[in-house]
Design a protein around this motif. Structure first.
Motif, short mmCIF file in Angstrom:
data_model
loop_
_atom_site.label_atom_id
_atom_site.label_comp_id
_atom_site.label_asym_id
_atom_site.label_seq_id
_atom_site.Cartn_x
_atom_site.Cartn_y
_atom_site.Cartn_z
N GLY A 1 -4.52 3.49 12.31
CA GLY A 1 -5.96 3.47 12.10
C GLY A 1 -6.60 4.83 12.28
N VAL A 2 -5.86 5.88 11.94
CA VAL A 2 -6.37 7.26 12.00
C VAL A 2 -6.99 7.59 10.64
CG1 VAL A 2 -5.74 9.70 12.23
CG2 VAL A 2 -4.61 7.97 13.66
N PRO A 3 -8.20 8.10 10.60
CA PRO A 3 -8.79 8.48 9.31
C PRO A 3 -7.89 9.47 8.56
CG PRO A 3 -10.45 8.57 11.05
CD PRO A 3 -9.13 8.34 11.72
N GLN A 4 -7.69 9.23 7.28
CA GLN A 4 -6.77 10.05 6.49
C GLN A 4 -7.14 11.53 6.51
OE1 GLN A 4 -3.86 9.30 4.99
NE2 GLN A 4 -3.92 7.14 5.54
N GLU A 5 -8.43 11.82 6.61
CA GLU A 5 -8.85 13.23 6.57
C GLU A 5 -8.39 14.01 7.81
OE1 GLU A 5 -12.54 10.74 7.74
OE2 GLU A 5 -10.88 10.61 6.30
N GLU B 1 0.83 -1.21 0.00
CA GLU B 1 0.00 0.00 0.00
C GLU B 1 0.86 1.26 0.00
OE1 GLU B 1 -3.36 2.47 -0.01
OE2 GLU B 1 -3.00 0.41 -0.64
N LEU B 2 2.00 1.22 0.69
CA LEU B 2 2.89 2.37 0.69
C LEU B 2 3.51 2.60 -0.68
CD1 LEU B 2 4.70 2.14 4.13
CD2 LEU B 2 3.05 3.83 3.38
N ARG B 3 3.83 1.51 -1.39
CA ARG B 3 4.35 1.66 -2.76
C ARG B 3 3.30 2.34 -3.65
NH1 ARG B 3 8.95 -0.98 -4.12
NH2 ARG B 3 9.80 -2.42 -2.58
N GLN C 1 0.44 9.80 5.61
CA GLN C 1 -0.47 8.76 5.17
C GLN C 1 -0.09 7.41 5.80
OE1 GLN C 1 -1.48 8.51 1.02
NE2 GLN C 1 -1.36 10.73 0.73
N ALA C 2 1.22 7.15 5.89
CA ALA C 2 1.69 5.87 6.43
C ALA C 2 1.33 5.70 7.91
CB ALA C 2 3.20 5.74 6.23
N ILE C 3 1.60 6.74 8.72
CA ILE C 3 1.34 6.59 10.15
C ILE C 3 -0.16 6.53 10.42
CG2 ILE C 3 1.35 9.06 10.78
CD1 ILE C 3 2.87 6.07 12.78
N GLY D 1 6.30 8.96 13.42
CA GLY D 1 5.95 8.60 12.05
C GLY D 1 5.84 9.77 11.11
N SER D 2 5.57 10.96 11.65
CA SER D 2 5.38 12.11 10.76
C SER D 2 6.57 13.06 10.78
CB SER D 2 4.11 12.87 11.15
OG SER D 2 4.17 13.33 12.49
#
Length: 202
Positions: free
Chosen positions: A75-79, A37-39, A68-70, A165-166
């Motif tokens: 399990g944090v919503p991307q928005e 998914e990261l690729r 996006q990865a972290i 992660g960020s």
């Protein structure tokens, strides 16, 4: 205030217990699933940047991919990723203030992170997902008292992993590109694309 609560500020035996619980969320299968998914996301981020002809690499690439990865991992919503990162940046920025000195903006950002993290943890207690935070929330070590991490420990776990992660990954990516440009290795890679696998690994 984080000493003894945040994972990287603890001593054994509490540190050993916490690491054992967290390791339940970091499995080879979970990491392998993340790689594909990261690729895909990396290719999409770079395609978007190149389609515009120019970009702010730090914001559009170096910040975006780790965020996006972290979020996927925890399990944090991307928005929510941009707001959380903005809050984290405010708490970590020390321009105009001494180390550990606070400000209205820092207090507001910290409250935003705490409130969001507490709500996220509460929701995953009720409805766990297939993410690392859910696994850690529900993980138990038989014989330990308490058998799982406390709400405070979970909140610090969320904070620590989101920052790691960020923030650090973003700077590593940006710094890597800067080093390639300043040393002339970028031009060398353009001339000798066969060196790319080594360059990526380094």
């Amino acid at each position: 205030p984080f000493a003894g609560v945040m994972l990287n500020m603890r001593d054994p035996p509490r540190d050993d217990r916490s690491r054992a619980l967290v390791n339940k969320g970091i499995t080879p299968r979970r990491i392998a699933n993340l790689e594909a998914e990261l690729r895909r996301r990396s290719a999409a981020i770079l395609a978007d940047a190149t389609s515009r002809g120019r970009c702010d690499f730090v914001i559009d690439v170096a910040r975006e991919l780790p965020l996006q990865a972290i979020c996927m991992l925890l399990g944090v919503p991307q928005e929510a990723r941009t707001q959380l990162c903005d809050w984290m940046d405010i708490t970590l920025e020390h321009a105009g203030r001494e180390l550990f000195e606070s400000s209205g903006a820092v207090r507001e950002a910290n409250q935003g992170i705490r409130s969001y993290g507490a709500e996220l943890i509460a929701s995953k207690r009720l409805a766990p997902g297939d993410d690392m935070l859910s696994v850690v929330i529900h993980a138990e070590l038989p014989g330990d008292d308490p058998p799982g991490l406390t709400d405070g420990e979970l909140l610090m776990f969320f904070y620590l992993l989101f920052v790691a992660g960020s923030e650090t990954t973003r700077k590593a990516i940006a710094g890597g590109l800067q080093a390639l440009l300043e040393t002339g290795e970028w031009q060398r890679l353009q001339r000798e694309p066969g060196l790319l696998p080594i360059a990526v690994e380094e």
